[in-house]
Design an enzyme around this catalytic site. Structure first.
Site, PDB file in Angstrom:
ATOM      1  N   ALA A 243       5.701 -33.299  66.935  1.00 15.67           N
ATOM      2  CA  ALA A 243       6.948 -33.863  66.410  1.00 15.67           C
ATOM      3  C   ALA A 243       6.601 -34.983  65.429  1.00 15.67           C
ATOM      4  CB  ALA A 243       7.788 -34.425  67.550  1.00 15.67           C
TER       5      ALA A 243
ATOM      6  N   SER B 147       4.502 -40.036  65.306  1.00 17.07           N
ATOM      7  CA  SER B 147       4.386 -38.615  65.600  1.00 17.07           C
ATOM      8  C   SER B 147       3.887 -38.450  67.035  1.00 17.07           C
ATOM      9  CB  SER B 147       3.405 -37.983  64.615  1.00 17.07           C
ATOM     10  OG  SER B 147       3.279 -36.599  64.829  1.00 17.07           O
ATOM     11  N   LYS B 148       3.976 -37.277  67.575  1.00 15.14           N
ATOM     12  CA  LYS B 148       3.392 -37.008  68.893  1.00 15.14           C
ATOM     13  C   LYS B 148       3.254 -35.515  69.069  1.00 15.14           C
ATOM     14  CE  LYS B 148       2.323 -39.375  72.659  1.00 15.14           C
ATOM     15  NZ  LYS B 148       2.063 -40.826  72.683  1.00 15.14           N
ATOM     16  N   GLY B 149       2.261 -35.119  69.823  1.00 16.65           N
ATOM     17  CA  GLY B 149       2.056 -33.696  70.066  1.00 16.65           C
ATOM     18  C   GLY B 149       1.833 -33.425  71.528  1.00 16.65           C
TER      19      GLY B 149
END
Ligand code: GLU
Length: 475
Positions: free
Chosen positions: A60, A105-107
């Site tokens: 994201a 962001s992050k995953g």
């Protein structure tokens, strides 16, 4: 009527809204900042144990007001879109608050890493990295992942190598991910960074007696009773440093299989070693074990450090939490509803976006190191030592001229003469970032009548910085 708990992302949005309501943002900008810009979902297959297994992963991107965007990659079965979006939003605010020049962001990958052999995990990680890198969702100038729950140096090294294989002429390839091992472009002090940041945050909090008084506490960190939830990388380092260096007593440690309690203080390293050997705290001989771990969150203590999952302090247990001070080492451990209950009780919460920003702060240093292709301190260290030697020589000849023997404290020369190495510089940079950010937050907390808590002031500071970036871009 039973109050419904919102989702993690809604909880973050509610907290954002609470702060935004106190601001004077131009119409539309508030929403632009709040929403997640894009979330990429990938489903890919890997042939394992004779059959194809399909995995689901996300990345994201919450805000690109600054690029690259930054944030970890989590490996856990609980990963879902709502969660990565909430975590990506927190990254935006965290980076802004701490002055790391990144968007958020992050995953995440839905996987239980413990079910796989190392070589299998490597294939899965490389394949996930390939899917993200080919869409520039891993890229030194656009999106730079890092470790999070369930990932560490090993996974970051695989990701860096995968990116380098796909971009053979990119001289900055190492900067595509942070949290790498030292021998693969990492930086000293990154592994301990988030826990170290929690320690520096608490030290800074305790430098301000008025703030300490707001939490109905007094004095310094020395002797404070601390309960830690989660002895993973963050919880372990925070507990270790606070007990070894600041004189705090770790009275409780909560893990998946229950909690350990000892009012005299637990030996953090001994518990950590026990967990490494036995997979949990059960059976640890030198403390009382409670099978119902979550109940220990409600025990009497001075400081509670949730350092595990989100949502652990929620509508069901918030009113029973006795700790007057909570420092959120995890992301989102207190839900929006619980936050209100705790505020009414007068509990002081040092919020996640500040408290656990140590990780991304040192990631920033690692990224800069990779882009500059030189380790911190390499040019200055010996020159600094030579200059310090001059001072010591002068002091010695001065005392000789006066007919005196100069006898400094035993470790003075050793400490003063030594030029700073990378680890010392990293810690100094981290300490500075944590002190500065806290001071900006506390000014609003003390000066504005309508700012009742540190979380709201943290949001105010970060939303304002993000808004300024957007405005400077002409939005
Ligand atoms: N995953 C960590 C966090 O939540 C570190 C992120 C980073 O270093 O980019 O802050």
């Amino acid at each position: 009527m039973v109050r419904q708990e919102p989702s993690f992302r809604e909880s973050v949005d509610l907290m954002f809204n609470r702060a935004a309501a106190l601001m004077d943002l131009p119409p539309g900008l508030e929403e632009k900042i709040r929403v997640c810009n894009a979330t990429y979902t990938v489903r890919f297959g890997v042939r394992l144990r004779g059959q194809i297994q399909t995995f689901t992963g996300y990345r994201a991107v919450h805000s690109e007001h600054m690029e690259p965007v930054k944030g970890g990659i989590r490996f856990a079965l609980s990963v879902n879109q709502d969660e990565v979006e909430a975590l990506a939003a927190l990254m935006t605010y965290k980076c802004a608050l701490i002055d790391a020049p990144f968007g958020g962001s992050k995953g995440g990958l839905c996987i239980d890493p413990r079910q796989y052999e190392e070589h299998e995990l490597e294939r899965i990680t490389r394949r996930f990295a390939y899917e993200l890198a080919k869409r520039d969702l891993i890229n030194p100038s656009q999106n730079v992942p890092a470790p999070d729950m369930g990932t560490g140096e090993r996974e970051m090294a695989w990701i860096a190598d995968q990116y380098a294989r796909m971009n053979t002429t990119d001289i900055n390839a190492l900067a595509c991910v942070t949290g790498k091992p030292l021998n693969a472009g990492g930086i000293y002090g990154r592994v301990e960074a988030t826990g170290r940041g929690v320690q520096y945050a608490l030290r800074e909090f305790f430098r301000h007696p008025e703030d300490v008084a707001k939490a109905q506490l007094s004095g310094k960190l020395d002797g404070k009773r601390v309960i830690v939830q989660g002895l993973g990388n963050v919880g372990y380092h925070a507990a270790k440093f606070l007990s070894e260096e600041d004189g705090a007593t770790i009275t409780g440690i909560i893990e998946r299989d229950g909690a350990l309690f000892d009012p005299e203080g637990l030996d953090v390293d001994a518990v950590h070693n026990w967990i490494a050997r036995h997979g949990g705290v059960t059976g640890y001989p030198d403390a009382t074990h409670t099978a119902e771990g979550a109940a220990v969150l409600e025990e009497e203590c001075d400081i509670l450090i949730p350092a595990a999952l989100e949502g652990v302090i929620n509508l069901t247990n918030a009113h029973r939490i006795k700790a007057p001070l909570i420092i959120e080492a995890a992301n989102g451990p207190v839900t929006a509803g619980a936050d209100e209950i705790l505020q009414q009780k007068g509990t002081v919460i040092i919020p996640d976006m500040y408290a656990n920003a140590g990780g991304v702060t040192v990631s920033y240093f690692e990224w800069v190191k990779n882009l500059s292709h030189i380790r911190f301190g390499r040019m200055q260290r010996r020159q600094e030592e030579a200059r310090h030697q001059l001072v010591v020589d002068q002091l010695e000849s001065l005392s000789a001229a006066l007919g005196k023997t100069w006898s400094p404290t035993p470790d003075f020369k050793q400490k003063y003469l030594r030029g700073a190495d990378e680890l010392e510089l990293v810690r100094s940079g981290l300490d500075d970032a944590m002190r500065e950010a806290y001071q900006t937050m506390r000014v609003l907390w003390h000066e504005r009548e309508d700012v009742k808590d540190l979380r709201t002031s943290a949001y105010l500071v970060s939303i304002d910085k993000v808004a300024r970036s957007y405005r400077a871009k002409g939005l």
